[in-house]
Every structure is written in structure tokens, then in C-alpha cells.
Write a protein that holds these residues in place. Structure first.
Motif, mmCIF file in Angstrom:
data_model
loop_
_atom_site.group_PDB
_atom_site.id
_atom_site.type_symbol
_atom_site.label_atom_id
_atom_site.label_comp_id
_atom_site.label_asym_id
_atom_site.label_seq_id
_atom_site.Cartn_x
_atom_site.Cartn_y
_atom_site.Cartn_z
ATOM 1 N N GLY A 86 -59.714 111.921 14.053
ATOM 2 C CA GLY A 86 -59.824 113.046 13.270
ATOM 3 C C GLY A 86 -61.054 112.887 12.260
ATOM 4 O O GLY A 86 -61.101 113.938 11.650
ATOM 5 N N SER A 87 -61.470 111.979 12.431
ATOM 6 C CA SER A 87 -62.727 111.512 11.410
ATOM 7 C C SER A 87 -64.079 112.406 11.814
ATOM 8 O O SER A 87 -64.200 112.581 13.146
ATOM 9 C CB SER A 87 -63.087 110.140 11.345
ATOM 10 N N SER A 88 -64.663 113.020 11.028
ATOM 11 C CA SER A 88 -65.970 113.722 11.144
ATOM 12 C C SER A 88 -67.165 112.404 11.131
ATOM 13 O O SER A 88 -66.961 111.876 10.342
ATOM 14 C CB SER A 88 -66.146 114.854 10.293
ATOM 15 N N VAL A 89 -67.834 112.634 12.196
ATOM 16 C CA VAL A 89 -69.068 111.614 12.455
ATOM 17 C C VAL A 89 -70.176 112.556 12.192
ATOM 18 O O VAL A 89 -70.223 113.487 12.699
ATOM 19 C CB VAL A 89 -68.952 111.068 13.722
ATOM 20 N N GLN A 90 -70.862 112.223 11.010
ATOM 21 C CA GLN A 90 -72.056 112.722 10.646
ATOM 22 C C GLN A 90 -73.239 111.912 11.076
ATOM 23 O O GLN A 90 -73.254 110.776 10.752
ATOM 24 C CB GLN A 90 -72.065 112.886 8.954
ATOM 25 N N ILE A 91 -74.100 112.605 11.878
ATOM 26 C CA ILE A 91 -75.196 111.998 12.336
ATOM 27 C C ILE A 91 -76.428 112.545 11.655
ATOM 28 O O ILE A 91 -76.479 113.856 11.468
ATOM 29 C CB ILE A 91 -75.394 112.280 13.794
ATOM 30 N N ILE A 92 -77.182 111.611 10.968
ATOM 31 C CA ILE A 92 -78.082 111.768 10.121
ATOM 32 C C ILE A 92 -79.511 111.432 10.910
ATOM 33 O O ILE A 92 -79.780 110.222 11.218
ATOM 34 C CB ILE A 92 -78.346 111.285 8.766
ATOM 35 N N GLN A 93 -80.407 112.441 11.132
ATOM 36 C CA GLN A 93 -81.817 112.314 11.646
ATOM 37 C C GLN A 93 -82.747 111.940 10.671
ATOM 38 O O GLN A 93 -83.004 112.706 9.723
ATOM 39 C CB GLN A 93 -82.190 113.165 12.555
ATOM 40 N N LEU A 94 -83.358 110.788 10.468
ATOM 41 C CA LEU A 94 -84.256 110.474 9.527
ATOM 42 C C LEU A 94 -85.563 110.499 10.315
ATOM 43 O O LEU A 94 -85.687 110.013 11.285
ATOM 44 C CB LEU A 94 -84.047 108.910 9.166
ATOM 45 N N ASN A 95 -86.611 111.203 9.592
ATOM 46 C CA ASN A 95 -88.011 111.036 9.842
ATOM 47 C C ASN A 95 -88.804 109.705 9.219
ATOM 48 O O ASN A 95 -89.040 109.876 8.072
ATOM 49 C CB ASN A 95 -88.710 112.254 9.515
ATOM 50 N N ARG A 120 -92.352 90.385 -4.922
ATOM 51 C CA ARG A 120 -91.537 91.664 -5.825
ATOM 52 C C ARG A 120 -92.306 93.015 -5.710
ATOM 53 O O ARG A 120 -91.721 94.079 -5.310
ATOM 54 C CB ARG A 120 -91.918 91.394 -7.193
ATOM 55 N N PHE A 121 -93.398 93.288 -5.469
ATOM 56 C CA PHE A 121 -94.253 94.231 -5.180
ATOM 57 C C PHE A 121 -93.664 94.810 -3.625
ATOM 58 O O PHE A 121 -93.711 95.797 -3.594
ATOM 59 C CB PHE A 121 -95.680 93.938 -4.953
ATOM 60 N N ALA A 122 -93.812 93.930 -2.889
ATOM 61 C CA ALA A 122 -93.487 94.428 -1.316
ATOM 62 C C ALA A 122 -91.958 94.657 -1.310
ATOM 63 O O ALA A 122 -91.665 95.663 -0.539
ATOM 64 C CB ALA A 122 -93.587 93.142 -0.355
ATOM 65 N N ALA A 123 -90.994 93.862 -1.938
ATOM 66 C CA ALA A 123 -89.733 94.462 -2.019
ATOM 67 C C ALA A 123 -89.352 96.018 -2.647
ATOM 68 O O ALA A 123 -88.895 96.634 -2.253
ATOM 69 C CB ALA A 123 -88.872 93.429 -2.757
ATOM 70 N N GLU A 124 -90.174 96.098 -3.827
ATOM 71 C CA GLU A 124 -90.042 97.489 -4.473
ATOM 72 C C GLU A 124 -90.714 98.440 -3.802
ATOM 73 O O GLU A 124 -90.235 99.521 -3.583
ATOM 74 C CB GLU A 124 -90.792 97.381 -5.874
ATOM 75 N N THR A 125 -91.786 98.055 -3.070
ATOM 76 C CA THR A 125 -92.525 99.080 -2.216
ATOM 77 C C THR A 125 -91.501 99.765 -1.170
ATOM 78 O O THR A 125 -91.284 100.768 -0.437
ATOM 79 C CB THR A 125 -93.589 98.821 -1.710
ATOM 80 N N LEU A 126 -90.816 98.447 -0.405
ATOM 81 C CA LEU A 126 -89.847 98.872 0.696
ATOM 82 C C LEU A 126 -88.656 99.570 0.219
ATOM 83 O O LEU A 126 -88.240 100.480 0.809
ATOM 84 C CB LEU A 126 -89.424 97.498 1.331
ATOM 85 N N SER A 127 -88.214 99.192 -0.896
ATOM 86 C CA SER A 127 -87.079 99.908 -1.748
ATOM 87 C C SER A 127 -87.344 101.596 -1.735
ATOM 88 O O SER A 127 -86.458 102.250 -1.586
ATOM 89 C CB SER A 127 -86.707 99.369 -3.075
ATOM 90 N N ARG A 128 -88.821 101.625 -2.223
ATOM 91 C CA ARG A 128 -89.122 103.119 -2.617
ATOM 92 C C ARG A 128 -89.090 103.787 -1.430
ATOM 93 O O ARG A 128 -88.840 105.072 -1.127
ATOM 94 C CB ARG A 128 -90.456 103.139 -3.438
ATOM 95 N N PHE A 129 -89.861 102.974 -0.069
ATOM 96 C CA PHE A 129 -89.889 104.012 0.944
ATOM 97 C C PHE A 129 -88.515 104.189 1.483
ATOM 98 O O PHE A 129 -88.295 105.197 2.052
ATOM 99 C CB PHE A 129 -90.265 102.790 2.111
ATOM 100 N N ILE A 130 -87.467 103.546 1.407
ATOM 101 C CA ILE A 130 -85.930 103.620 1.956
ATOM 102 C C ILE A 130 -85.537 105.078 1.094
ATOM 103 O O ILE A 130 -84.981 105.705 1.594
ATOM 104 C CB ILE A 130 -85.111 102.402 1.631
ATOM 105 N N GLU A 186 -87.152 107.089 -0.376
ATOM 106 C CA GLU A 186 -88.203 108.358 0.004
ATOM 107 C C GLU A 186 -87.262 109.002 1.429
ATOM 108 O O GLU A 186 -87.473 110.280 1.793
ATOM 109 C CB GLU A 186 -89.318 108.239 0.431
ATOM 110 N N THR A 187 -86.814 108.216 2.328
ATOM 111 C CA THR A 187 -86.384 108.512 3.564
ATOM 112 C C THR A 187 -84.880 109.042 3.601
ATOM 113 O O THR A 187 -84.418 109.467 4.479
ATOM 114 C CB THR A 187 -86.452 107.301 4.784
ATOM 115 N N ARG A 188 -84.215 108.844 2.655
ATOM 116 C CA ARG A 188 -82.841 109.356 2.575
ATOM 117 C C ARG A 188 -82.636 110.631 2.360
ATOM 118 O O ARG A 188 -83.478 111.161 1.508
ATOM 119 C CB ARG A 188 -82.005 108.535 1.460
ATOM 120 N N PRO A 189 -81.803 111.241 2.966
ATOM 121 C CA PRO A 189 -81.612 112.736 3.064
ATOM 122 C C PRO A 189 -81.021 113.140 1.612
ATOM 123 O O PRO A 189 -80.616 112.470 0.913
ATOM 124 C CB PRO A 189 -80.531 113.136 4.171
#
Length: 111
Positions: A41-50, A96-106, A108-111
Motif C-alpha cells: 500500500g505504499s505509494s511509490v513516487q517517481i520523480i523525473q529529473l532533467n 573543494r571547488f569540484a565538490a562544492e560545484t557538484l553539490s550545487r549542481f545536485i 539545482e536538479t532537485r524538484p
């Protein structure tokens, strides 16, 4: 966790099977996990990320390269070779720069 001792077979059309596979993959579940969640009975939420795949690949490459450089510095240091302080600082700053940039990218893509 409940022991799973019962086996169940299900016949599907090719289209139904593909639909089940896509839904389970989108939910980051196995087909069995997906069906069990529906039965429970769980609802499964499917999220489409661009996601810009090229940008993600570039960010991951930079982070992997930086991680490799850090690993090489640590390896040399463990062998007794004292690393150049400037090399360590530059590598850490880039990492640090690469990790922070990747973190920002992630973020930005979250709904």
C-alpha cells in the motif's frame, strides 16, 4: 525484516513487463521491491529529473581527477616523501571547488 519464503510467478505481456521494469528503475528499486511496495500500500513516487548529462560527467571527472591527485599525495606522504605544501593546497582547493560545484549542481536538479 520478514523472511520471504513464498514464491510467486506472474505472466505479463511484453509491454507490461517493460512498464514494470521502467517503473521499478525510476523508483530505484528492483522489480520485486517495487511490487512489494505496491502490495504493502505504499505509494511509490517517481520523480523525473532533467539533468544535463554532459555537465554532470564533467563535474564527476573533475572530482575523480582531484580525488586521484589527493590519493597520490597521501601515498607519497605515507612512503615518507614530504609533499610540497603548495601542491597540497592547490589540490585541496581544486577538490573543494569540484565538490562544492557538484553539490550545487545536485541542489539545482532537485524538484
Amino acid at each position: 525484516m520478514t523472511t520471504k519464503s513464498e514464491w510467486f510467478a506472474l505472466r505479463l505481456s511484453q509491454g507490461e513487463k517493460k512498464k514494470l521494469e521502467r517503473a521499478a528503475t525510476s523508483a530505484h528499486m528492483t522489480k520485486s521491491e517495487y511490487v512489494r511496495s505496491l502490495i504493502a500500500g505504499s505509494s511509490v513516487q517517481i520523480i523525473q529529473l532533467n539533468i544535463d548529462g554532459k555537465r554532470l560527467d564533467e563535474l564527476l571527472y573533475a572530482l575523480k581527477k582531484s580525488s586521484s591527485n589527493l590519493n597520490q599525495i597521501a601515498y607519497r606522504a605515507n612512503k615518507g616523501d614530504i609533499p610540497d605544501l603548495r601542491e597540497v593546497q592547490e589540490t585541496l582547493a581544486f577538490h573543494r571547488f569540484a565538490a562544492e560545484t557538484l553539490s550545487r549542481f545536485i541542489d539545482e536538479t532537485r524538484p
